[in-house]
Scaffold this motif. Structure first.
Motif, PDB file in Angstrom:
ATOM      1  N   ILE A  27      52.095  53.982  34.882  1.00 14.96           N
ATOM      2  CA  ILE A  27      53.090  55.233  35.614  1.00 14.96           C
ATOM      3  C   ILE A  27      54.283  54.528  34.731  1.00 14.96           C
ATOM      4  CG2 ILE A  27      51.791  55.685  37.489  1.00 14.96           C
ATOM      5  CD1 ILE A  27      52.393  51.982  38.937  1.00 14.96           C
ATOM      6  N   ALA A  28      55.683  55.341  35.335  1.00 17.31           N
ATOM      7  CA  ALA A  28      57.078  54.833  35.331  1.00 17.31           C
ATOM      8  C   ALA A  28      57.337  53.938  36.507  1.00 17.31           C
ATOM      9  CB  ALA A  28      58.053  56.153  34.591  1.00 17.31           C
ATOM     10  N   ILE A  29      58.208  52.886  36.379  1.00 14.39           N
ATOM     11  CA  ILE A  29      58.915  52.696  36.936  1.00 14.39           C
ATOM     12  C   ILE A  29      60.287  51.627  36.063  1.00 14.39           C
ATOM     13  CG2 ILE A  29      57.164  51.419  38.140  1.00 14.39           C
ATOM     14  CD1 ILE A  29      58.833  48.784  36.479  1.00 14.39           C
ATOM     15  N   GLU A  30      61.219  51.587  37.103  1.00 10.27           N
ATOM     16  CA  GLU A  30      63.131  51.368  36.668  1.00 10.27           C
ATOM     17  C   GLU A  30      61.775  49.473  36.689  1.00 10.27           C
ATOM     18  OE1 GLU A  30      67.502  50.982  38.053  1.00 10.27           O
ATOM     19  OE2 GLU A  30      66.396  52.082  38.797  1.00 10.27           O
ATOM     20  N   LEU A  31      62.213  49.133  35.751  1.00 11.08           N
ATOM     21  CA  LEU A  31      62.757  47.254  35.568  1.00 11.08           C
ATOM     22  C   LEU A  31      63.633  46.742  35.532  1.00 11.08           C
ATOM     23  CD1 LEU A  31      60.713  44.738  34.507  1.00 11.08           C
ATOM     24  CD2 LEU A  31      61.375  45.125  32.071  1.00 11.08           C
ATOM     25  N   ARG A  32      63.852  45.624  36.184  1.00 10.02           N
ATOM     26  CA  ARG A  32      65.434  45.604  35.799  1.00 10.02           C
ATOM     27  C   ARG A  32      64.793  43.674  36.506  1.00 10.02           C
ATOM     28  NH1 ARG A  32      67.763  47.392  41.816  1.00 10.02           N
ATOM     29  NH2 ARG A  32      68.472  49.667  40.728  1.00 10.02           N
ATOM     30  N   ASP A  33      65.081  43.141  34.543  1.00  8.84           N
ATOM     31  CA  ASP A  33      64.987  41.773  34.557  1.00  8.84           C
ATOM     32  C   ASP A  33      65.922  40.807  34.948  1.00  8.84           C
ATOM     33  OD1 ASP A  33      62.723  41.640  33.718  1.00  8.84           O
ATOM     34  OD2 ASP A  33      63.260  41.416  31.107  1.00  8.84           O
ATOM     35  N   VAL A  34      65.639  39.191  35.474  1.00  7.29           N
ATOM     36  CA  VAL A  34      66.622  38.696  36.548  1.00  7.29           C
ATOM     37  C   VAL A  34      66.274  37.240  36.404  1.00  7.29           C
ATOM     38  CG1 VAL A  34      66.322  40.460  38.501  1.00  7.29           C
ATOM     39  CG2 VAL A  34      65.257  38.648  38.711  1.00  7.29           C
ATOM     40  N   TYR A 201      64.650  42.064  27.509  1.00  6.16           N
ATOM     41  CA  TYR A 201      65.723  43.084  27.974  1.00  6.16           C
ATOM     42  C   TYR A 201      66.926  42.681  28.355  1.00  6.16           C
ATOM     43  CZ  TYR A 201      62.328  46.854  27.806  1.00  6.16           C
ATOM     44  OH  TYR A 201      60.393  47.255  27.700  1.00  6.16           O
ATOM     45  N   PRO A 202      67.841  43.129  28.069  1.00  7.92           N
ATOM     46  CA  PRO A 202      69.305  42.688  29.138  1.00  7.92           C
ATOM     47  C   PRO A 202      69.271  41.922  30.893  1.00  7.92           C
ATOM     48  CG  PRO A 202      70.019  43.979  27.814  1.00  7.92           C
ATOM     49  CD  PRO A 202      68.163  44.969  27.740  1.00  7.92           C
ATOM     50  N   LEU A 203      69.661  41.270  30.698  1.00  7.82           N
ATOM     51  CA  LEU A 203      69.675  41.154  32.833  1.00  7.82           C
ATOM     52  C   LEU A 203      70.198  42.039  33.300  1.00  7.82           C
ATOM     53  CD1 LEU A 203      70.118  36.665  32.946  1.00  7.82           C
ATOM     54  CD2 LEU A 203      68.187  38.377  32.267  1.00  7.82           C
ATOM     55  N   TRP A 204      69.446  42.969  34.173  1.00  8.89           N
ATOM     56  CA  TRP A 204      69.944  42.995  35.244  1.00  8.89           C
ATOM     57  C   TRP A 204      71.381  43.063  35.959  1.00  8.89           C
ATOM     58  CZ3 TRP A 204      71.102  43.887  39.853  1.00  8.89           C
ATOM     59  CH2 TRP A 204      71.249  46.378  40.698  1.00  8.89           C
TER      60      TRP A 204
END
Length: 217
Positions: A27-34, A201-204
């Motif tokens: 499934i597709a999700i929006e990833l937010r790395d913190v 990934y870059p931090l959100w």
């Protein structure tokens, strides 16, 4: 289309297992790395306890326990039958996962601290961990995975913590009497899946471009 949002931390084992299940579900999700030293306001608004993983569904529903995230993702889509729906082994898998979450994780934290601070009881804490590792080795002596020759929820749920165990005393682990477990772990660590879920990934921030995380078929 509005996607579910996953707040994640790259090296957190609980966030790792969430990403593993989402990857497997396709499934597709929006990833937010913190980072937890600078928690975004939107993340805290979704789940005030401020731990990862956190999934925010388009409906507004929040899922903020790693195993619940895994079960949600695989209930949405489970192309590889990781829930073993045909063999009705889910309850048994959840018992094993809970044992490792509650008991092995505690022993592992003590083992890691003993190594970090050069404590004299390092071997004692390692042996406490080995009680659980031996269970897995026994399972893998008969089968390729923990619940048979088919990969399951239990494999990807335990993977981040077995990886941590293997890294505490690397030289000892490489010479340890667990050949089946080492083979099982290496297969995962060398897989394209693991490379994907560990991508940095870059931090959100509120100004960040959307990052879509999914396994492309």
């Amino acid at each position: 289309m509005t996607l579910p949002i996953l707040y994640s931390l790259r090296n957190c084992p609980y966030a790792m297992r969430a990403r593993l299940a989402i990857y497997k579900s396709t499934i597709a999700i929006e990833l937010r790395d913190v980072v937890l030293t600078d928690k975004p306001t939107a993340m805290l608004a979704a789940s005030p306890k401020g731990t990862v993983p956190i999934v925010v569904l388009p409906s507004g529903q929040v899922i903020d326990e790693s195993l619940d995230v895994m079960l949600w993702a695989l209930s949405e889509k489970d192309p590889n039958n990781l829930l073993l729906s045909t063999t009705e082994n889910l309850d048994e898998m959840l018992v094993l996962i809970n044992q490792f979450d509650q008991e092995f994780k505690q022993a592992l934290e003590q083992y890691k601290c003993a190594k970090r601070y050069h404590e004299s009881n390092l071997v004692q804490y390692r042996q406490a961990c080995e009680t659980y590792i031996q269970q897995l080795e026994k399972r893998l002596t008969t089968y390729k995975y923990f619940f048979g020759d088919q990969e399951s929820l239990a494999d990807i749920a335990l993977l981040p913590f077995i990886r941590q165990f293997a890294r505490v005393e690397r030289q000892w682990y490489l010479q340890s009497p667990y050949p089946k477990l080492k083979q099982w772990l290496n297969r995962y660590l060398q897989s394209p899946m693991f490379t994907k879920i560990m991508t940095k990934y870059p931090l959100w921030t509120e100004q960040s471009d959307q990052i879509i995380f999914t396994e492309k078929k």
